[in-house]
Design a protein around this motif. Structure first.
Motif, PDB file in Angstrom:
ATOM      1  N   LEU A  29       0.965   2.722   4.737  1.00  0.00           N
ATOM      2  CA  LEU A  29       0.782   3.995   4.042  1.00  0.00           C
ATOM      3  C   LEU A  29       1.707   5.071   4.598  1.00  0.00           C
ATOM      4  N   LEU A  32       5.406   4.321   3.457  1.00  0.00           N
ATOM      5  CA  LEU A  32       5.691   4.647   2.061  1.00  0.00           C
ATOM      6  C   LEU A  32       5.737   6.157   1.846  1.00  0.00           C
ATOM      7  N   LYS A  33       4.828   6.882   2.486  1.00  0.00           N
ATOM      8  CA  LYS A  33       4.861   8.347   2.374  1.00  0.00           C
ATOM      9  C   LYS A  33       6.101   8.916   3.056  1.00  0.00           C
ATOM     10  N   ALA A  42       1.701   5.462  -2.905  1.00  0.00           N
ATOM     11  CA  ALA A  42       1.487   4.700  -1.675  1.00  0.00           C
ATOM     12  C   ALA A  42       0.341   3.706  -1.852  1.00  0.00           C
TER      13      ALA A  42
END
Length: 393
Positions: A29, A32-33, A42
């Motif tokens: 997470l 991806l952010k 995400a």
């Protein structure tokens, strides 16, 4: 196949799925952010990765009758967490994911290309990985400084469990994180209702965009760390457990599944390392020929957990970001220590490893390209200079 099934292998498969997902989904997470994904994108990426690696593991295990455990690229996610948003935003990152997937397929199908990847100096590759992970490993201690009442319980639980059973340390820290959110965080009005609305599986298609800075700062380093830190060790673990896998087709299949997950936000799936040892070891079954069922059950578990990615991501969003970063950092401490030891173990390559580590960890960005790429270039160049000097001596 059904004759090879056993409750022992099934139990190990369930444990592998839980440990594999719980121990590093926070890193995914954050990664991806870090390259520009929204919370929903995400969540979609997390779901796509979990479903893809589950199906990929099932396909490879059924096809080869080997306990082939597949995972998402945790080192790759850690790399993205510090890479920064490239020109073109998250669609450019998705384009880089697709290019990385193509490179993995080529590494599997074209033997000279695969050998070239394997020839990347291990100290330099490990130093780059250590430099990438370093800043995220600071998060658990920053969380304590942010709010000791929230951050300290997570850190203490991790430390106590790690001292006795390292495998369960990160899942225990994740459980402590859940308790802290439920009992220690003042949730805004309507937060739980909003979380309940996120229970449906998140699906977000992102149209890929090709961007040269994203290809250089995301695709290439992602490919290198995925191959060097996941795919190649995954094959090694199978061999240690007396199996004789054919690496090329396995790499190509993981690259194909990476390509399938990329448009939905997934960065890369690959052969697992840690969970591979769980599936391939004697704890999965005394008979090596029946252990592949552990990997099949793990794959089913990953698919089920992936479909719950919306609920997982929605719950995580209720807490201050530093708390989930602290869980991600704790999940990477083992990887940091292992890569750092491997990077600086050899005296002859220590300077090159140090240059790679420092350039990567500095977080510099030149021409829109992140420090991981420049660290790799600087380390290889330093290694070349050292070899040249020794020849002249």
């Amino acid at each position: 196949m059904l004759k090879d099934f056993s409750p022992q292998a099934a139990f190990m498969g369930v444990l592998v799925a839980f440990v594999g997902f719980a121990s590093s989904f926070a890193v995914v997470l954050q990664g991806l952010k870090g390259v520009g994904a929204t919370d929903y994108e995400a969540a979609s990426g997390l779901m796509a990765l979990s479903v893809s690696m589950g199906i990929c593991g099932i396909v490879l295990s059924v096809w080869t009758k080997l306990p082939v455990s597949v995972a998402w690229s945790t080192p790759g996610a850690a790399l993205m967490a510090t890479a920064g948003v490239a020109v073109g935003g998250f669609p450019a990152a998705v384009g880089a994911f697709l290019v990385c997937a193509g490179l993995i397929v080529l590494a599997g199908l074209i033997r000279p290309f695969g050998r070239a990847v394997a020839a990347i100096p291990a100290p330099v590759a490990n130093a780059m990985l250590a430099g990438v992970i370093l800043n995220l490993c600071f998060a658990p201690f920053k969380a304590v400084a942010f709010d000791a009442a929230l951050g300290l319980p997570i850190l203490v639980v991790w430390a106590v469990v790690a001292a006795f059973k390292r495998l369960y340390a990160v899942p225990a820290a994740l459980l402590a994180f859940v308790v802290v959110i439920v009992f220690g965080v003042d949730l805004p009005e309507g937060a739980m209702a909003s979380w309940a609305a996120s229970l449906a599986p998140p699906v977000e298609f992102v149209m890929p965009v090709l961007s040269v800075p994203a290809l250089v700062s995301i695709a290439l380093p992602l490919f290198i760390v995925t191959m060097a830190s996941q795919n190649i060790p995954g094959i090694a673990i199978l061999k240690v457990n007396t199996y004789e896998p054919n690496p090329g087709p396995m790499f190509a299949v993981t690259g194909l599944f990476s390509a399938l997950s990329a448009p939905f936000g997934g960065h890369a799936v690959n052969l697992a390392a840690i969970t591979a040892a769980m599936c391939a070891g004697a704890d999965a079954h005394p008979d090596p020929a029946r252990r592949y069922w552990a990997a099949i059950i793990a794959g089913i578990g990953y698919v089920a957990l992936g479909l719950a990615a919306g609920a997982v991501t929605g719950f995580v969003s209720l807490a201050p970001p530093i708390l989930i970063q602290s869980v991600a950092g704790l999940a990477l401490i083992g990887a940091f220590s292992g890569s750092a030891v491997a990077a600086f173990k050899d005296v002859e390559t220590r300077e090159a490893a140090a240059v790679t580590f420092l350039v990567t960890a500095s977080g510099i960005s030149i021409l829109g390209i992140s420090g991981a790429f420049w660290g790799l270039i600087a380390g290889v160049a330093m290694l070349g200079l050292l070899k040249l000097a020794r020849r002249r001596a």
